[in-house]
Write a protein that holds these residues in place. Structure first.
Motif, mmCIF file in Angstrom:
data_model
loop_
_atom_site.group_PDB
_atom_site.id
_atom_site.type_symbol
_atom_site.label_atom_id
_atom_site.label_comp_id
_atom_site.label_asym_id
_atom_site.label_seq_id
_atom_site.Cartn_x
_atom_site.Cartn_y
_atom_site.Cartn_z
ATOM 1 N N UNK A 278 0.775 -1.098 0.151
ATOM 2 C CA UNK A 278 -0.013 0.087 -0.078
ATOM 3 C C UNK A 278 1.000 1.284 0.130
ATOM 4 N N UNK A 279 1.791 1.230 0.831
ATOM 5 C CA UNK A 279 2.905 2.318 0.699
ATOM 6 C C UNK A 279 3.378 2.700 -0.692
ATOM 7 N N UNK A 283 -1.541 5.463 -6.293
ATOM 8 C CA UNK A 283 -2.753 6.134 -6.017
ATOM 9 C C UNK A 283 -3.119 6.108 -4.385
ATOM 10 N N UNK A 284 -2.541 5.227 -3.702
ATOM 11 C CA UNK A 284 -2.628 5.103 -2.339
ATOM 12 C C UNK A 284 -1.563 5.518 -1.131
ATOM 13 N N UNK A 285 -0.449 5.517 -1.770
ATOM 14 C CA UNK A 285 0.730 5.593 -1.144
ATOM 15 C C UNK A 285 0.799 6.934 -0.362
ATOM 16 N N UNK A 286 1.028 8.039 -0.863
ATOM 17 C CA UNK A 286 1.076 9.449 -0.254
ATOM 18 C C UNK A 286 0.214 9.438 0.840
ATOM 19 N N UNK A 287 -1.051 9.309 0.712
ATOM 20 C CA UNK A 287 -1.992 9.401 2.013
ATOM 21 C C UNK A 287 -1.860 8.413 2.978
ATOM 22 N N UNK A 288 -1.728 7.098 2.639
ATOM 23 C CA UNK A 288 -1.326 6.260 3.347
ATOM 24 C C UNK A 288 -0.036 6.552 4.352
ATOM 25 N N UNK A 289 0.977 6.882 3.655
ATOM 26 C CA UNK A 289 1.990 6.937 4.416
ATOM 27 C C UNK A 289 1.879 8.090 5.260
ATOM 28 N N UNK A 290 1.507 9.263 5.066
ATOM 29 C CA UNK A 290 1.430 10.237 6.071
ATOM 30 C C UNK A 290 0.503 9.868 6.937
ATOM 31 N N UNK A 292 0.406 6.787 8.263
ATOM 32 C CA UNK A 292 1.178 5.932 9.100
ATOM 33 C C UNK A 292 2.094 6.738 9.934
ATOM 34 N N UNK A 293 2.722 7.676 9.482
ATOM 35 C CA UNK A 293 3.620 8.550 10.247
ATOM 36 C C UNK A 293 3.056 9.211 11.385
ATOM 37 N N UNK A 294 1.728 9.642 11.174
ATOM 38 C CA UNK A 294 1.005 10.219 12.285
ATOM 39 C C UNK A 294 0.671 9.268 13.253
ATOM 40 N N UNK A 295 0.178 8.052 12.874
ATOM 41 C CA UNK A 295 -0.412 6.891 13.704
ATOM 42 C C UNK A 295 1.119 6.577 14.643
ATOM 43 N N UNK A 296 2.266 6.305 13.956
ATOM 44 C CA UNK A 296 3.221 5.610 14.834
ATOM 45 C C UNK A 296 3.756 7.009 15.612
ATOM 46 N N UNK A 297 3.581 8.232 15.141
ATOM 47 C CA UNK A 297 4.192 9.220 16.051
ATOM 48 C C UNK A 297 3.245 9.331 17.327
ATOM 49 N N UNK A 298 1.803 9.715 17.021
ATOM 50 C CA UNK A 298 1.060 10.064 17.816
ATOM 51 C C UNK A 298 0.375 8.798 18.809
ATOM 52 N N UNK A 299 0.095 7.762 18.260
ATOM 53 C CA UNK A 299 -0.510 6.894 19.011
ATOM 54 C C UNK A 299 0.612 5.559 19.605
ATOM 55 N N UNK A 300 1.788 5.602 19.137
ATOM 56 C CA UNK A 300 2.574 4.442 19.542
ATOM 57 C C UNK A 300 3.804 5.218 20.234
#
Length: 300
Positions: A278-279, A283-290, A292-300
């Protein structure tokens, strides 16, 4: 070497397993139909075979595997509905799978192991060399492993297996090869094979991954191969006999693969494969990677 051997155009895809590691999702849905992003895993495998020039594909199936056949067949109602809506993009994606290759199917019947599944292909394959692709390994199309294996088989004859270096503690998860170097840096001669050895007994850390190009002589060996590890007829055991006796059906060589491989064989690796693919999608990579970065930074 310049020796030439018959051109390969047939691929065999064993798909009769029960998918028990993915229960309850696979209770009524074949594991091979689980989506990797937005395509079932099995479609990636068929696409790989076709890209390598193998447009005659035999799938070894079992009970409850009818969705595999349906996926590569026409769906007139769905196509008509999409056409009526003018949804040409989704219509093209639906039709893509049915036009990939000439598909054939045979049921394995009793689940007696990979060697037995390959033996079920004998009437279709005949006396031609052929490829075997296992659905748990998805090979990135930017790293054409299968084409390289076909080239090696056509030059050297016999059978060719795909090898990958793994950490010693992972050897017990794979078949393992004893090898000798050749004049080609990515090609080795296989002198022995062991199915899922203990790390202390492994002849190397070269693991067999799910791609094979096989001489049809393997069928005679498989007919005589007794059940091995797990009470199943192991393809590795038959290849071991070919490695020991080249007169049976030529030598066994290995292509050492260092490219991108996505393992969908267990739940954790399946999820990692989805994330990686997906990364990399345009068509999906730019939004999904962004995200994923937020999720790793903020949630984990």
């Amino acid at each position: 070497m310049t020796q030439s051997h018959p051109r390969i155009n047939k691929a065999v895809i064993p798909a009769a397993g029960l998918g028990t590691r993915f229960l309850p999702a696979t209770k009524a849905t074949p594991k091979e139909m689980l989506p990797v992003v937005d395509k079932p895993a099995i479609q990636y495998v068929v696409e790989e075979a076709v890209t390598a020039g193998l447009d005659d594909v035999l799938m070894i199936t079992g009970r409850n595997k009818r969705p595999l056949e349906d996926h590569f067949d026409r769906n007139y109602e769905l196509e008509s509905a999409l056409a009526a809506k003018g949804d040409t993009e989704r219509l093209g994606r639906v039709q893509e799978s049915q036009d990939l290759a000439t598909m054939h199917y045979v049921r394995q019947g009793d689940p007696k192991g990979l060697g037995h599944a390959v033996l079920c292909a004998a009437p279709h394959v005949g006396q031609e060399p052929f490829a075997v692709l296992l659905g748990d390994d998805l090979i990135d199309p930017r790293d054409p492993l299968l084409q390289r294996m076909i080239d090696v088989q056509e030059q050297r004859g016999g059978s060719v297996i795909a090898l990958m270096e793994v950490e010693p503690e992972q050897v017990h998860l794979y078949g393992c090869a004893a090898v000798e170097a050749t004049e080609d840096g990515d090609v080795v001669k296989v002198t022995g094979l062991v199915e899922k050895p203990d790390p202390a007994d492994a002849p190397s850390n070269y693991a067999i991954i799910g791609r094979y190009v096989l001489d049809p002589g393997i069928f005679d060996i498989l007919r005589k191969t007794e059940p091995g590890r797990g009470g199943e007829i192991q393809l590795t055991d038959a290849l071991q006999q070919l490695a020991e006796d080249e007169k049976a059906a030529g030598p066994v060589h290995g292509v050492v693969f260092k490219g991108r491989r996505y393992d969908t064989g267990d739940r954790g690796d399946f999820l990692r494969a989805i994330v990686r693919l997906a990364c990399e999608r345009e068509d999906l990579g730019p939004d999904f990677r962004a995200w994923l970065r937020r999720y790793v930074t903020e949630e984990m």
